[in-house]
Design an enzyme around this catalytic site. Structure first.
Site: not given
Ligand SMILES: O=C(O)CCC(=O)c1ccccc1C(=O)O
Ligand SMILES: [Mg+2]
Length: 345
Positions: A112, A140, A167, A200, A224
């Site tokens: 992240k 991400d 992402e 995403d 998802k």
């Molecule tokens: O992709 C992953 O490794 C986990 C999932 C994740 O990051 C996520 C989990 C909950 C809400 C949003 C997100 C996201 O991908 O932004």
């Molecule tokens: Mg994401």
């Protein structure tokens, strides 16, 4: 099998509903407790856990996915195990080894970045700490950068090694298109490969999930189960995306072990699975509703696991939260009943 609306009545749904509250090891998406309604039906368990800030119309899609899981069950699997990525929240670099410990054999990490209140230097340091342990890194940003910030940040984050993809670097589709174009220029100048862009939020929160791909805003699609309305809907979108040459990465929405069953089942049923899936987030909970699935050689077994009654009792949400969730479930059920679509489409 067809389960048209009317299969599960509201009473059927409520009869097998349990509201749980799972404490998290570290803050993620700004939350430290994950709440969910778990539904037991004739085909197994389903999870209803739209994030609290989502309105009922958006949350109703998540209910559709929960009903599919509990009343129809999973699609036919094509593989038994699903490779996963380690998920690294916006933590300090010193915490990286302990965060990666529950992911033995993982060859990919998702980090992240662009967290509110943090700097690019912190993102660079976190990614460097992850690269010492896992080669293949994706980031991400959850739409947190402007176009300029994204170009600067992705340039800095690829100075010491490539990124598998970035992402949702920016929030909107036109911004993603612009980032992709500008990155090609910058990377070309530096003799580096352009960082691929994954969508995403531009898929899961969009009216038209294919728009970002048609517009040229994404190389990869994060999909998802719950926000797309179920495993079969995910598979059908993946098929459309493949027609545009765009591969998918199945990920979790911070699901409990029950929601993870559906993500793993969808991933196991995809004809092609070129990327590690973001389904390893179970380790972000202090305890889950079932015995935690063990990561082995970077993958998870795809077969569904039922929640454990003792854990369900221990993790029961406080009464006022349970009331809030069941009222939300009722409202979402009414919205689905009005829309009247079938569960197997
Ligand atoms: O992709 C992953 O490794 C986990 C999932 C994740 O990051 C996520 C989990 C909950 C809400 C949003 C997100 C996201 O991908 O932004
Ligand atoms: Mg994401």
């Amino acid at each position: 099998m067809t389960v048209p609306f009317g299969g599960p009545s509201l009473a059927d749904l409520l009869a097998g509903a349990r509201v749980v509250s799972l404490p998290m090891r570290v803050r993620f998406r700004g939350i430290t407790t994950r709440e969910a309604v778990l539904l037991e039906g004739p085909a197994g368990w389903g999870e209803f856990a739209p994030f609290p800030e989502y309105d009922d119309a958006e949350a109703a899609t998540w209910l559709r996915a929960a009903i599919e899981a509990a009343w129809l069950g999973p699609p036919t699997p094509l593989r038994e195990r699903v490779p996963i990525n380690a998920t690294v929240p916006a933590i300090a670099p010193q915490q990286v080894p302990e965060i990666l410990a529950p992911f033995p054999g993982a060859r990919t990490a998702k980090v992240k970045v662009a967290e509110n209140g943090q700097t690019l230097a912190e993102d660079v340091a976190r990614v460097a700490a992850v690269r010492e342990l896992i080669d293949n890194v994706r980031v991400d940003a959850n739409g947190g950068w402007t176009v300029d910030e994204a170009v600067t940040a992705l340039d800095a984050l690829t100075a010491d090694g490539p990124l598998e993809y970035a992402e949702q670097p920016c929030a909107t589709v036109p911004e993603l298109v612009e980032v992709r174009r500008r990155l090609a220029e910058v990377m070309n100048r530096h003799g580096r490969r352009r960082v691929p862009i994954a969508a995403d939020e531009s898929i899961r929160r969009a009216e038209d999930p294919l728009k970002v791909v048609r517009t040229g805003g994404a190389d990869v699609a994060v999909v998802k189960v719950a926000p797309l309305g179920g495993m079969r809907r995910l598979l059908s979108l993946a098929d459309d995306l493949a027609g545009h040459g765009v591969p998918v990465v199945v990920s979790s929405a911070l699901d409990t072990a029950v929601g993870m069953n559906a993500g793993l089942a969808a991933a196991a049923a995809l004809p092609a699975l070129p990327y590690a899936c973001g389904l390893g987030t179970g380790g972000l909970f202090v305890t889950d509703v079932a015995e935690p699935r063990q990561v082995a050689d970077g993958s998870l077994a795809a077969h569904p696991i039922a929640p454990d009654q003792t854990r369900l009792a221990e993790l029961g949400a406080p009464p006022e939260r349970a009331q809030w969730w069941l009222a939300r479930l009722r409202r979402c059920y009414e919205l689905l009943a009005v829309s009247g679509d079938a569960w197997d489409e």
